[in-house]
Design a protein around this motif. Sequence first.
Motif, PDB file in Angstrom:
ATOM      1  N   ALA A  61       1.965  17.427 -11.262  1.00 28.24           N
ATOM      2  CA  ALA A  61       2.536  16.439 -10.345  1.00 28.24           C
ATOM      3  C   ALA A  61       2.287  15.079 -10.980  1.00 28.24           C
ATOM      4  O   ALA A  61       1.161  14.777 -11.372  1.00 28.24           O
ATOM      5  CB  ALA A  61       1.846  16.504  -8.989  1.00 28.24           C
ATOM      6  N   THR A  62       3.315  14.299 -11.132  1.00 25.81           N
ATOM      7  CA  THR A  62       3.136  12.984 -11.753  1.00 25.81           C
ATOM      8  C   THR A  62       4.232  12.024 -11.317  1.00 25.81           C
ATOM      9  O   THR A  62       5.319  12.434 -10.920  1.00 25.81           O
ATOM     10  CB  THR A  62       3.124  13.094 -13.300  1.00 25.81           C
ATOM     11  OG1 THR A  62       2.883  11.804 -13.858  1.00 25.81           O
ATOM     12  CG2 THR A  62       4.446  13.628 -13.852  1.00 25.81           C
ATOM     13  N   SER A  98      -7.341   7.712  -7.292  1.00 27.07           N
ATOM     14  CA  SER A  98      -6.019   7.769  -6.680  1.00 27.07           C
ATOM     15  C   SER A  98      -6.128   8.473  -5.329  1.00 27.07           C
ATOM     16  O   SER A  98      -6.625   9.601  -5.247  1.00 27.07           O
ATOM     17  CB  SER A  98      -5.046   8.528  -7.578  1.00 27.07           C
ATOM     18  OG  SER A  98      -3.885   8.859  -6.845  1.00 27.07           O
ATOM     19  N   THR A  99      -5.647   7.821  -4.281  1.00 23.94           N
ATOM     20  CA  THR A  99      -5.703   8.455  -2.957  1.00 23.94           C
ATOM     21  C   THR A  99      -4.776   9.669  -2.908  1.00 23.94           C
ATOM     22  O   THR A  99      -4.957  10.559  -2.095  1.00 23.94           O
ATOM     23  CB  THR A  99      -5.336   7.475  -1.818  1.00 23.94           C
ATOM     24  OG1 THR A  99      -4.044   6.912  -2.074  1.00 23.94           O
ATOM     25  CG2 THR A  99      -6.353   6.369  -1.684  1.00 23.94           C
ATOM     26  N   ARG A 116      -1.529  10.498 -12.361  1.00 26.48           N
ATOM     27  CA  ARG A 116      -0.976   9.247 -11.841  1.00 26.48           C
ATOM     28  C   ARG A 116      -0.719   8.314 -12.995  1.00 26.48           C
ATOM     29  O   ARG A 116      -1.596   8.131 -13.846  1.00 26.48           O
ATOM     30  CB  ARG A 116      -1.986   8.651 -10.853  1.00 26.48           C
ATOM     31  CG  ARG A 116      -1.582   7.350 -10.221  1.00 26.48           C
ATOM     32  CD  ARG A 116      -0.596   7.553  -9.071  1.00 26.48           C
ATOM     33  NE  ARG A 116      -0.674   6.424  -8.151  1.00 26.48           N
ATOM     34  CZ  ARG A 116      -0.045   5.263  -8.342  1.00 26.48           C
ATOM     35  NH1 ARG A 116       0.698   5.094  -9.429  1.00 26.48           N
ATOM     36  NH2 ARG A 116      -0.165   4.293  -7.461  1.00 26.48           N
ATOM     37  N   ASN A 160      -0.400   7.562   0.482  1.00 26.39           N
ATOM     38  CA  ASN A 160      -1.653   8.267   0.763  1.00 26.39           C
ATOM     39  C   ASN A 160      -2.775   7.353   1.204  1.00 26.39           C
ATOM     40  O   ASN A 160      -3.696   7.793   1.882  1.00 26.39           O
ATOM     41  CB  ASN A 160      -2.049   9.122  -0.438  1.00 26.39           C
ATOM     42  CG  ASN A 160      -1.108  10.295  -0.571  1.00 26.39           C
ATOM     43  OD1 ASN A 160      -1.145  11.208   0.248  1.00 26.39           O
ATOM     44  ND2 ASN A 160      -0.208  10.241  -1.544  1.00 26.39           N
ATOM     45  N   HIS A 218      -2.786  16.456 -11.158  1.00 24.74           N
ATOM     46  CA  HIS A 218      -2.133  15.222 -10.683  1.00 24.74           C
ATOM     47  C   HIS A 218      -2.394  14.118 -11.698  1.00 24.74           C
ATOM     48  O   HIS A 218      -3.542  13.703 -11.897  1.00 24.74           O
ATOM     49  CB  HIS A 218      -2.635  14.765  -9.313  1.00 24.74           C
ATOM     50  CG  HIS A 218      -2.051  13.437  -8.938  1.00 24.74           C
ATOM     51  ND1 HIS A 218      -2.805  12.370  -8.509  1.00 24.74           N
ATOM     52  CD2 HIS A 218      -0.760  12.989  -8.995  1.00 24.74           C
ATOM     53  CE1 HIS A 218      -2.008  11.339  -8.302  1.00 24.74           C
ATOM     54  NE2 HIS A 218      -0.765  11.679  -8.572  1.00 24.74           N
ATOM     55  N   GLU A 234       0.824  -1.216   0.000  1.00 26.33           N
ATOM     56  CA  GLU A 234       0.000   0.000   0.000  1.00 26.33           C
ATOM     57  C   GLU A 234       0.857   1.265   0.000  1.00 26.33           C
ATOM     58  O   GLU A 234       1.897   1.320   0.626  1.00 26.33           O
ATOM     59  CB  GLU A 234      -0.947   0.025   1.207  1.00 26.33           C
ATOM     60  CG  GLU A 234      -1.885  -1.161   1.293  1.00 26.33           C
ATOM     61  CD  GLU A 234      -2.816  -1.329   0.099  1.00 26.33           C
ATOM     62  OE1 GLU A 234      -2.874  -0.413  -0.750  1.00 26.33           O
ATOM     63  OE2 GLU A 234      -3.473  -2.372   0.015  1.00 26.33           O
ATOM     64  N   GLY A 235       0.376   2.268  -0.695  1.00 25.13           N
ATOM     65  CA  GLY A 235       1.122   3.508  -0.882  1.00 25.13           C
ATOM     66  C   GLY A 235       0.938   4.522   0.244  1.00 25.13           C
ATOM     67  O   GLY A 235       0.144   4.325   1.172  1.00 25.13           O
ATOM     68  N   ASP A 255       4.566  18.326  -3.990  1.00 24.15           N
ATOM     69  CA  ASP A 255       3.692  18.281  -5.170  1.00 24.15           C
ATOM     70  C   ASP A 255       2.232  18.507  -4.774  1.00 24.15           C
ATOM     71  O   ASP A 255       1.502  19.260  -5.430  1.00 24.15           O
ATOM     72  CB  ASP A 255       3.799  16.902  -5.854  1.00 24.15           C
ATOM     73  CG  ASP A 255       4.879  16.870  -6.943  1.00 24.15           C
ATOM     74  OD1 ASP A 255       5.368  17.945  -7.322  1.00 24.15           O
ATOM     75  OD2 ASP A 255       5.213  15.758  -7.406  1.00 24.15           O
TER      76      ASP A 255
HETATM   77  C1  LIG Z   1      -2.659   0.588  -7.208  1.00 23.90           C
HETATM   78  C2  LIG Z   1      -2.771   1.273  -5.865  1.00 23.90           C
HETATM   79  O1  LIG Z   1      -2.294   2.593  -5.982  1.00 23.90           O
HETATM   80  C3  LIG Z   1      -2.418   3.365  -4.823  1.00 23.90           C
HETATM   81  O2  LIG Z   1      -1.843   4.613  -5.127  1.00 23.90           O
HETATM   82  P1  LIG Z   1      -2.576   5.988  -5.040  1.00 23.90           P
HETATM   83  O3  LIG Z   1      -3.894   5.794  -4.418  1.00 23.90           O
HETATM   84  O4  LIG Z   1      -2.548   6.675  -6.350  1.00 23.90           O
HETATM   85  O5  LIG Z   1      -1.630   6.904  -4.131  1.00 23.90           O
HETATM   86  P2  LIG Z   1      -0.536   6.556  -3.056  1.00 23.90           P
HETATM   87  O6  LIG Z   1      -1.071   5.708  -1.985  1.00 23.90           O
HETATM   88  O7  LIG Z   1       0.013   7.841  -2.602  1.00 23.90           O
HETATM   89  O8  LIG Z   1       0.619   5.795  -3.821  1.00 23.90           O
HETATM   90  C4  LIG Z   1       1.238   6.318  -4.956  1.00 23.90           C
HETATM   91  C5  LIG Z   1       2.662   6.761  -4.680  1.00 23.90           C
HETATM   92  O9  LIG Z   1       3.302   7.013  -5.932  1.00 23.90           O
HETATM   93  C6  LIG Z   1       4.042   8.208  -5.891  1.00 23.90           C
HETATM   94  N1  LIG Z   1       3.344   9.247  -6.663  1.00 23.90           N
HETATM   95  C7  LIG Z   1       2.182   9.115  -7.349  1.00 23.90           C
HETATM   96  N2  LIG Z   1       1.869  10.270  -7.962  1.00 23.90           N
HETATM   97  C8  LIG Z   1       2.845  11.161  -7.666  1.00 23.90           C
HETATM   98  C9  LIG Z   1       3.068  12.536  -7.991  1.00 23.90           C
HETATM   99  O10 LIG Z   1       2.301  13.182  -8.691  1.00 23.90           O
HETATM  100  N3  LIG Z   1       4.169  13.114  -7.461  1.00 23.90           N
HETATM  101  C10 LIG Z   1       5.030  12.443  -6.654  1.00 23.90           C
HETATM  102  N4  LIG Z   1       6.084  13.109  -6.171  1.00 23.90           N
HETATM  103  N5  LIG Z   1       4.867  11.142  -6.344  1.00 23.90           N
HETATM  104  C11 LIG Z   1       3.778  10.509  -6.832  1.00 23.90           C
HETATM  105  C12 LIG Z   1       4.088   8.628  -4.418  1.00 23.90           C
HETATM  106  O11 LIG Z   1       5.165   8.001  -3.783  1.00 23.90           O
HETATM  107  C13 LIG Z   1       2.790   8.062  -3.905  1.00 23.90           C
HETATM  108  O12 LIG Z   1       2.794   7.944  -2.547  1.00 23.90           O
HETATM  109  C14 LIG Z   1      -1.653   2.732  -3.710  1.00 23.90           C
HETATM  110  O13 LIG Z   1      -1.858   3.382  -2.499  1.00 23.90           O
HETATM  111  C15 LIG Z   1      -2.140   1.327  -3.529  1.00 23.90           C
HETATM  112  O14 LIG Z   1      -1.431   0.751  -2.510  1.00 23.90           O
HETATM  113  C16 LIG Z   1      -1.999   0.555  -4.791  1.00 23.90           C
HETATM  114  O15 LIG Z   1      -0.619   0.442  -5.141  1.00 23.90           O
END
Ligand SMILES: C[C@@H]1O[C@H](OP(=O)(O)OP(=O)(O)OC[C@H]2O[C@@H](n3cnc4c(=O)[nH]c(N)nc43)[C@H](O)[C@@H]2O)[C@@H](O)[C@H](O)[C@@H]1O
Length: 403
Positions: A305-306, A361-362, A268, A31, A266, A28-29, A345
């Motif tokens: 931001a990407t 996207s969270t 993703r 956010n 943003h 898990e990421g 970002d």
């Molecule tokens: C598929 C799912 O995606 C979910 O991601 P989602 O909700 O987008 O969002 P996050 O939970 O934040 O996970 C995505 C991670 O990718 C990087 N990241 C993504 N977009 C950006 C951006 O615009 N700028 C920067 N600096 N970094 C970015 C950052 O490390 C972020 O924490 C995950 O939490 C889940 O666990 C799972 O992997």
Amino acid sequence: DLKCGTESSLSFPFALSRYLLYDVNPPEGFNLRRDVYIRVALLLKTLVKREAWVLVLPPWGRLYHWQSPDIHQVQIPWSEFFDLPSLNKNIPVIEYEQFLAESGGPFIEQVYVLQGYAEGWKEGTWEEKIDERPCIDQLMYSKDKHEYYRGWFWGYEETRGLNVSCLSVQGSASIIAPVLLKNTSARSVMLDRAENLLHDHYGGRDYWNTRRSMVFAKHLRVVGDDFRNKYLDSTDEADKTHYNEDWTQMKVQLGTALGGSYLGVHLRRKDFIWGHREDVPTLHGAVKKIHSLMEIYKLKKVFVATDAIEEESEELKKLLPEMVRFEPTWEELELYKDGGVAIIDQWICAHARYFIGTSVSTFSFRIHEEREILGFDPKTTYNRFCGEKEKNCEQPTHWKIVY
Ligand SMILES: C[C@@H]1O[C@H](OP(=O)(O)OP(=O)(O)OC[C@H]2O[C@@H](n3cnc4c(=O)[nH]c(N)nc43)[C@H](O)[C@@H]2O)[C@@H](O)[C@H](O)[C@@H]1O
């Protein structure tokens, strides 16, 4: 002795406290993990009504998305990303290192691994329940020669669990409270796989209080503000985004924030496109939408931001030469780490006149919330890109802030 008095008054309540620790499924990421914090904070609020408990903040690290090479990204304390005094105005929290120092040893007395029910749940018969059950998946803990349990424990190799068992849960976070208050007398209890707990009340007052308390660390906000000023002509004064360091004192009418004269985006990519999901745009599609929004809102600048990989970033630069990005030097990256850069970002996107994010996207959701806190008109916030072949491109839900 004043100094002595101050110290004892700080440590005294904790000396009697019980400790709640937690961790989240490794993939898990960042956010999503911030979302799990909100759920666990609610559980802590339930617990402190009955006993003295303190939440031990799980150190950040080993996140799948944090792939910047040559940077040590484990055992990162929360204070590198968030403002601890602000968190403490909501619930009592301490860093893991403080827990180690206070509790006098590297032991966590009880680890509960949270899981679902082996039999699943029958449709239409949702009920909240919790039971101690045999572990379904193979345990991520193994015994050492002293019969103590080793585990990941955020990279703290000397930490051990004294007892590990599994709990099947179906329900919101506070469903665990009776188990912690009655079934165990362990002073330190860790909930692993805490993402299995649901929100007590998503979008309610307690949700928002906890969310508002998650103030970004000041050094990151300062970097974001300097960047806005330098590259986007954006200042709080001119943009009517008035910020109060004390979140409990901040209450802004929606629609009063104007935002900097730039479009915030943003986009993703990575694992979101690898699955070829329908609701994610192509780069061409995204750029087309960006241009049309810049025209409608008369904005000459766009901040993007990407997490796009190098090749995609290059292509994006060609398609959108006016794009502004926060591109840290190696030294800056080492200092702020991937998590800090993500926050910078998000902070910049949160201050834009108009924002558009990526479906489900969270990372985008947390930007929505930040803008809600800053007092933006929801129309400028709850927007997302659509996939080219998406028939019904439903826009994100407006979760209205509650005070
Ligand atoms: C598929 C799912 O995606 C979910 O991601 P989602 O909700 O987008 O969002 P996050 O939970 O934040 O996970 C995505 C991670 O990718 C990087 N990241 C993504 N977009 C950006 C951006 O615009 N700028 C920067 N600096 N970094 C970015 C950052 O490390 C972020 O924490 C995950 O939490 C889940 O666990 C799972 O992997």
